[in-house]
Write an enzyme that holds these catalytic residues in place. Structure first.
Site, PDB file in Angstrom:
ATOM      1  N   SER A 117       0.572   3.052  -3.248  1.00 34.39           N
ATOM      2  CA  SER A 117      -0.715   2.778  -4.835  1.00 34.39           C
ATOM      3  C   SER A 117      -1.117   4.499  -4.914  1.00 34.39           C
ATOM      4  CB  SER A 117      -2.012   3.070  -2.470  1.00 34.39           C
ATOM      5  OG  SER A 117      -1.904   1.938  -1.815  1.00 34.39           O
ATOM      6  N   ALA A 130      -0.327   1.039  13.396  1.00 37.48           N
ATOM      7  CA  ALA A 130       0.523   0.852  14.270  1.00 37.48           C
ATOM      8  C   ALA A 130       1.327   1.941  14.871  1.00 37.48           C
ATOM      9  CB  ALA A 130       1.374  -0.712  14.257  1.00 37.48           C
ATOM     10  N   HIS A 444       7.316  -0.725   4.052  1.00 31.70           N
ATOM     11  CA  HIS A 444       8.071   0.122   5.309  1.00 31.70           C
ATOM     12  C   HIS A 444       9.291   0.611   4.455  1.00 31.70           C
ATOM     13  CE1 HIS A 444       5.629  -1.640   8.853  1.00 31.70           C
ATOM     14  NE2 HIS A 444       4.917  -0.230   8.168  1.00 31.70           N
ATOM     15  N   THR A 490       6.029   4.997  10.556  1.00 32.70           N
ATOM     16  CA  THR A 490       4.446   6.323   9.675  1.00 32.70           C
ATOM     17  C   THR A 490       4.640   7.389  11.047  1.00 32.70           C
ATOM     18  OG1 THR A 490       3.443   4.877   8.818  1.00 32.70           O
ATOM     19  CG2 THR A 490       2.235   7.146   9.309  1.00 32.70           C
TER      20      THR A 490
END
Length: 511
Positions: A117, A130, A444, A490
């Site tokens: 992104s 999450a 991820h 994250t």
């Protein structure tokens, strides 16, 4: 000042995602006198800057924010419906864009869904929020040995605004978890049993649920810091290194095309798992492990309808208009070494992958199930950076070498069996077979600038996230995680960023 940019700051941060924002937040809290310049290649797409786009109530404005985040991929088809997912092929999630054709698989299986992104907030404007803690072999042993890891994870939870109570009022949540527990919990330690997913979500005073983005991580401490400035639409093209010290960054203003140097005492690069090693390579910083140990989480998905709930009373919650409903929330099946995958069972509007159309008779009764599989770590799973070809931003083109091992394939097949069992425990499955998303779909990506306990050629950064051999250069992101994980990374990445930011604050105070 040199036009739009300062000539010099104490800290220059490349990337405005959750980890870059964590550096800014901790430095604003613990060393408030430091001047900080954060640069982001993409535009500001939400208000406040870095906010999650799912908080944009108007669907057209939300879609426009996603398109503005897609950088060079804007206009390409995305996975925006169950039909698009079923058709397969190379389609990015809304708000992201893919590596060019061919570059995603220089050899091996590749990562056909490798995506990025470009926007203020980075992937934190588009993620699922999450925030599970890593368990068993997912944990970083040398930080566990010092007793630091759990304290850092707690601090990460503070910055992200993590809670397990966001969906306490969801009418189907307890029933769903009781059914999953009956199928999973036997023989598991209490911490590894089915439970509510820790989520970076909070409830506003008017009752509406809001997803955390980088805006939450930055917090008022960063926004109100007069020494902090965020520069969007700014490409970092080089980390400037002199005599083994990082002394600044070279940037290009994408609005004007002009280049500038911003000198800095400390440089933080938190540009994601693909572009952080890319920028180091472009800067001539090329340790042996750079780009290596690339690992992603293979993802198996399924959908099921919660049965036996026709008579469950669904109360209307005042003031919760927006993009999040409250039906079953998000439940978690934790990773264990014996069952090496991590499960999340999500109400449909919380899922980043549209798996089905909602039930018009009993809205909220259909859930998406996803199992993420831990990857065998291999040194040759790596990113290759071209000496000649460039990407759309003019940086070295990225090509992917990535292969599944026999064990990886066995774990995926086992996950397919397990997810069907979970779907049947939920109620009625919607499909005969689960679907494995193309590699790279989890977004991820980890390991490409991995942390190590010592400089042995197999890691890029120290336990404080400082690049071995380049004083004052710190990294952030999932790419720093050295272990094979199945859980959403994250929270762990933000926790590691906290440690790095504290190291900068401590060093800056001494000088």
């Amino acid at each position: 000042m040199s036009g739009r940019y300062p000539d010099a700051v104490d800290v220059a941060i490349v990337g405005s995602g959750p980890t870059g924002s964590a550096y800014a937040r901790i430095l604003s809290e613990e060393a408030p006198g430091l001047t900080i310049a954060m640069v982001e290649v993409g535009p500001t797409v939400s208000e406040p800057a870095g906010a999650h786009v799912k908080n944009i109530v108007d669907a057209d404005l939300r879609a426009a924010a996603q398109r503005s985040s897609e950088g060079p991929g804007v206009g390409e088809a995305t996975l925006n419906s169950p039909r698009a997912v079923a058709q397969g092929g190379r389609r990015a999630r809304p708000g992201t864009y893919l590596l060019p054709d061919g570059d995603f698989a220089a050899s091996g299986d590749g990562l056909p869904m490798a995506a990025m992104s470009s926007n203020v907030g980075g992937m934190g404007a588009h993620w699922t929020a999450a925030c599970p803690r890593p368990g068993a072999s997912e944990r970083i042993a040398f930080l566990d040995a010092t007793g630091e890891l759990d304290e850092l994870l707690s601090e990460g939870e503070r910055l992200l605004g993590v809670t397990t109570h966001a969906f306490d009022g969801a009418p189907f949540g307890d029933l769903l978890r009781s059914r999953l527990s009956a199928a999973v919990d036997a023989g598991r330690a209490p911490s590894a049993r089915v439970q509510r997913m820790p989520l970076a979500v909070h409830r506003r005073e008017d009752g509406r649920l809001v997803w955390s983005g980088s805006d939450v991580v930055m917090g008022d401490a960063t926004r109100d810091n007069p020494e902090f400035t965020l520069f969007d639409e700014t490409l970092a093209t080089r980390v400037i290194v002199e005599d083994g010290h990082a002394v600044g960054i070279e940037v290009r203003d994408l609005r004007t095309g002009e280049s500038h140097e911003v000198r800095a005492r400390y440089v933080v690069v938190a540009a994601d798992g693909l572009r952080t090693p890319q920028l180091l390579w472009a800067s001539g910083i090329r340790p042996d492990a750079l780009g290596r140990y690339l690992n992603d989480q293979s993802q198996v998905v399924f959908a099921a309808r919660i049965t036996g709930i026709d008579d469950v009373e669904v109360a209307e919650v005042p003031g919760t208009g927006g993009t999040l409903s409250e039906s079953s929330g998000v439940s978690w099946v934790p990773f264990t070494d014996e069952m090496p995958f991590h499960g999340q069972i999500m109400q449909l509007d919380a899922s980043p992958i549209p798996l089905a159309d909602d039930d018009p008779v009993v809205p909220g009764s259909i859930v998406g199930l996803g199992l993420f599989c831990a990857k065998d770590l291999q040194r040759d799973d790596r990113l290759e950076f071209s000496e000649e070809a460039t990407d759309s931003y003019g940086l070295p083109a990225i090509r992917v070498h990535y292969s599944l091992t026999e064990r990886d394939r066995a774990v995926i097949e086992r996950a397919k069996e397990e997810i069907v069992a979970l779907g049947r425990a939920v109620g009625q499955t919607l499909d005969d077979k689960p679907f494995q998303l193309p590699l790279g779909a989890s977004l991820h990506y980890q390991g490409t600038t991995r942390m190590g306990e010592r400089d042995d050629g197999e890691s890029v950064v120290s336990p404080t996230s400082e690049v071995w051999g380049v004083e004052g250069l710190y990294l952030g992101g999932n790419n720093v995680i050295p272990t094979s994980t199945a859980c959403n990374p994250t929270l762990t990445s933000v926790a590691l960023a906290v440690k790095g930011a504290r190291a900068i604050a401590s060093r800056a105070a001494i000088r």
